[in-house]
Design an enzyme around this catalytic site. Structure first.
Site, PDB file in Angstrom:
ATOM      1  N   HIS A 148    -178.949  30.174  -4.080  1.00  0.00           N
ATOM      2  CA  HIS A 148    -179.906  29.216  -3.500  1.00  0.00           C
ATOM      3  C   HIS A 148    -179.247  27.845  -3.288  1.00  0.00           C
ATOM      4  O   HIS A 148    -179.927  26.817  -3.270  1.00  0.00           O
ATOM      5  CB  HIS A 148    -181.149  29.032  -4.395  1.00  0.00           C
ATOM      6  CG  HIS A 148    -181.911  30.285  -4.631  1.00  0.00           C
ATOM      7  ND1 HIS A 148    -182.945  30.706  -3.829  1.00  0.00           N
ATOM      8  CD2 HIS A 148    -181.779  31.236  -5.603  1.00  0.00           C
ATOM      9  CE1 HIS A 148    -183.426  31.854  -4.290  1.00  0.00           C
ATOM     10  NE2 HIS A 148    -182.734  32.190  -5.354  1.00  0.00           N
ATOM     11  N   SER A 205    -162.382  13.448  14.412  1.00  0.00           N
ATOM     12  CA  SER A 205    -163.348  12.448  14.852  1.00  0.00           C
ATOM     13  C   SER A 205    -162.677  11.456  15.789  1.00  0.00           C
ATOM     14  O   SER A 205    -161.507  11.106  15.619  1.00  0.00           O
ATOM     15  CB  SER A 205    -163.929  11.709  13.644  1.00  0.00           C
ATOM     16  OG  SER A 205    -164.746  10.636  14.057  1.00  0.00           O
ATOM     17  N   LYS A 242    -160.187  11.978   9.539  1.00  0.00           N
ATOM     18  CA  LYS A 242    -161.159  13.050   9.305  1.00  0.00           C
ATOM     19  C   LYS A 242    -160.644  14.354   9.923  1.00  0.00           C
ATOM     20  O   LYS A 242    -160.182  14.385  11.062  1.00  0.00           O
ATOM     21  CB  LYS A 242    -162.503  12.678   9.922  1.00  0.00           C
ATOM     22  CG  LYS A 242    -163.651  13.609   9.527  1.00  0.00           C
ATOM     23  CD  LYS A 242    -164.981  13.023  10.025  1.00  0.00           C
ATOM     24  CE  LYS A 242    -166.166  13.798   9.461  1.00  0.00           C
ATOM     25  NZ  LYS A 242    -166.266  15.141  10.020  1.00  0.00           N
ATOM     26  N   GLU A 244    -165.913  26.949  12.600  1.00  0.00           N
ATOM     27  CA  GLU A 244    -166.951  26.664  13.590  1.00  0.00           C
ATOM     28  C   GLU A 244    -166.750  27.496  14.852  1.00  0.00           C
ATOM     29  O   GLU A 244    -167.719  27.990  15.451  1.00  0.00           O
ATOM     30  CB  GLU A 244    -166.935  25.178  13.918  1.00  0.00           C
ATOM     31  CG  GLU A 244    -167.324  24.290  12.730  1.00  0.00           C
ATOM     32  CD  GLU A 244    -166.960  22.829  12.933  1.00  0.00           C
ATOM     33  OE1 GLU A 244    -166.437  22.494  14.024  1.00  0.00           O
ATOM     34  OE2 GLU A 244    -167.189  22.021  12.016  1.00  0.00           O
TER      35      GLU A 244
END
Length: 475
Positions: A198, A328, A334, A341
Site C-alpha cells: 500500500h 530538466s 536533474k 518512462e
C-alpha cells in the site's frame, strides 16, 4: 526524357502508374482511394505476404497446377523466377513497392493485389523480359494468386507475420530482460531493505528477492508469448473466398501450412474449419490478449524500478539508474528515469491497441468475412514490435547499468515500525501494536523502546529484530 508514368490496365480500365513501379493498376487505384494516414502495411506483414505467396507457388508447382493452367501454363524456369521474386519480398528487398495505406478495404484485397502485381513483375524482370509489356507472361491473378483469395491469404499472412515477429523479436527481448534482472537479483541477494505494501512500510526483505520477483514476471511473459503464438497456428489458407475452397486443390491448404511451418520453424497447420477461419479473427484477438498481459507486466516492472530509484536524496533511492540525459530545462543536474518512462508509454500504447483488436474482432466479422483485418494487423504488429524494441532499449540503457544503493536500503530498515511484526509471537498482536504506536509518536525505533522498557532479554531481542531473519520463513 523518360515519362514519369506508364499506362496499366485492369478490369476497370486504364490507370497511370509511376513509370518504374513494380506494382500495377489495382495498387495505384488503392493508393488514390486511400489517402488516409500515410502509413503503409507494417514491413513484417509485407514480408509475410512474400512467405505465403512463396509457399503457395511451391504447392501449386508440386501439384502440377501451373503446368495445367488453362489460361497460360508456366514453365519450370518461370516458376523458379516467381519463387525467387517471392523470396526477395520475404527478405524485405522491395518494401517500398507496397504503398497502400493501412486504412483500406477491410479484407486487405488492395494489399493482396499489390503483392500479386509486384511479384508478377519482379518474376518477369528476373526472366529478363520486359515487364512493361501489355500481355504479361506471368499474370498477377492467374499465376501469383492461383488457388487463393484475399479472404484466406491475407489473414494467413497476418498470422504468419505476428507469429514470426513474436518468435524472432519479442521472445528474445523478454528473455534477455529476464536474464538481466535475474542476474541483478543474485548480486543483490545480501542487501536487506524494507518492504512496502500500500506504499507503506512493511516487513524487511532482500533487494534480490524483490528484483527476483520482477525477473519471474518476465519469465512468465516469455511463456505467455509462446502461448500467444499457439493462438495463430491454424491458418485460413485453402478456404479461398468464403471457406468452401472453391477454385483450389483440396490438399492446397494443408500443403501450404506445411511449407510455412518448414520455412519459419513454427508449427503452422491448416485450419480445422475453413468457414470459421475465414469469417472470424478470434485467434488474433486471443494472441493479443497474451501480448496485452505482457504489456501489463512491463509497465509494472518499469514503474517499480522507477519508484525504487526515486530521489536521489529525498526519495527511496534504493536503486541508482544510469544517467542517460539531462532531466530538466530549468533544474541543473536533474536526471530522470527516462527509460522506465519510455517503456511504460510503450505498454500504454499496446493496451490501446488491444482495445482496437477487441472491437475489430467483435464487430468486424459478419457472415464469411471480417472486414477490419488491416487495422487489426497493424495494431498487433505494432504491439509486438514496440514491446520488443522497448525491452531492448530498457536492457541496454537502464537494466544492465542499474546499481544497488546498499546504504539507503539498510538505513530504512531500522527506522521501520514494521519491525515490530517479528515481536508479535513474543508479545501478542495488541502489545506489539501499542509499541508501534508509541514508536511513531516518539520518533524512536522499535529496538530503542524495547531496550528502554526491558520488553525482552537482549539476546531474545537481537534474534527477534534481526532483519536477515525476517526475510525468510521461521518455524
Amino acid at each position: 526524357m523518360m515519362s514519369e508514368f506508364r499506362i496499366e490496365r485492369d478490369s476497370m480500365g486504364e490507370v497511370q502508374v509511376p513509370a518504374q513501379a513494380y506494382y500495377g493498376a489495382q495498387t495505384q487505384r488503392a493508393v488514390e482511394n486511400f489517402s488516409i494516414s500515410g502509413r503503409p502495411l507494417p514491413p513484417a506483414l509485407i514480408h509475410a505476404l512474400g512467405r505465403v505467396k512463396y509457399a503457395c507457388a511451391v504447392v501449386n508447382r508440386d501439384l502440377g497446377k501451373f503446368a495445367a493452367n488453362g489460361q497460360q501454363p508456366l514453365t519450370d524456369v518461370q516458376v523458379d523466377a516467381l519463387l525467387r521474386a517471392c523470396g526477395e519480398v520475404a527478405e524485405g528487398k522491395h518494401d517500398n513497392q507496397f504503398p497502400v495505406d493501412v486504412f483500406q478495404t477491410g479484407s486487405g484485397t488492395s494489399s493482396n493485389m499489390n503483392a500479386n502485381e509486384v511479384l508478377a513483375n519482379l518474376a518477369i524482370e528476373i526472366l529478363g523480359e520486359d515487364r512493361f509489356e501489355t500481355v504479361k507472361s506471368i499474370h498477377p491473378n492467374d499465376h501469383v494468386n492461383m488457388g487463393q483469395s484475399t479472404n484466406d491469404v491475407f489473414p494467413t499472412a497476418i498470422h504468419v507475420a505476428a507469429a514470426v515477429e513474436t518468435k524472432n523479436q519479442l521472445i528474445p527481448a523478454l528473455q534477455r530482460l529476464a536474464a538481466v534482472l535475474g542476474q541483478k537479483a543474485k548480486e543483490w541477494e545480501p542487501i536487506i531493505k524494507i518492504g512496502r505494501t500500500h506504499l507503506m512500510d512493511a516487513t524487511p526483505l532482500r533487494l534480490g528477492q524483490e528484483i527476483g520477483g520482477l525477473a519471474r514476471q518476465l519469465e512468465l511473459s516469455v511463456q505467455r508469448a509462446r502461448k500467444a503464438i499457439d493462438e495463430l497456428l491454424e491458418l485460413p489458407v485453402g478456404g479461398t473466398a468464403v471457406g468452401s475452397g472453391i477454385n483450389t486443390h483440396p490438399e492446397f491448404g494443408g500443403r501450404v501450412a506445411q511449407v510455412l511451418a518448414e520455412t519459419t520453424g513454427i508449427p503452422f497447420v491448416e485450419s480445422a474449419d475453413h468457414f470459421e477461419a475465414n469469417a472470424q479473427r478470434d485467434g488474433l484477438v486471443a494472441f493479443h490478449g497474451h501480448v496485452r498481459t505482457i504489456a501489463n507486466t512491463l509497465f509494472n516492472v518499469a514503474n517499480n524500478i522507477r519508484w525504487l530509484s526515486a530521489g536521489p536524496r529525498c526519495g527511496f533511492s534504493e536503486i541508482q539508474l544510469p544517467g542517460r540525459q539531462p532531466g530538466s530545462s530549468i533544474m541543473p543536474g536533474k536526471v530522470n528515469p527516462v527509460m522506465c518512462e519510455s517503456l511504460m508509454q510503450v505498454a500504454a500504447r499496446v493496451l490501446g491497441n488491444d482495445h482496437t483488436l477487441t472491437l475489430a474482432g467483435a464487430s468486424g466479422g459478419q457472415f464469411q468475412l471480417n472486414i477490419m483485418m488491416p487495422v487489426m494487423a497493424q495494431a498487433a504488429l505494432e504491439s509486438t514490435g514496440l514491446l520488443a524494441a522497448g525491452c531492448r532499449a530498457f536492457v541496454d540503457f537502464c537494466a544492465e547499468g542499474m546499481q544497488a544503493n546498499r546504504d539507503s536500503c539498510e538505513a530504512a530498515v531500522e527506522k521501520s515500525l514494521a519491525m515490530v511484526t517479528s515481536l508479535a509471537p513474543y508479545l501478542g498482536y495488541e502489545k506489539a501494536a501499542k509499541l508501534a504506536d508509541e514508536a511513531f509518536r516518539t520518533g524512536k525505533t522499535i529496538r530503542q523502546l524495547c531496550r528502554e522498557q526491558g520488553v525482552l532479554p537482549e539476546a531474545t531481542l537481537a534474534t527477534a529484530l534481526d532483519p536477515a531473519r525476517m526475510t525468510e520463513p521461521q518455524g
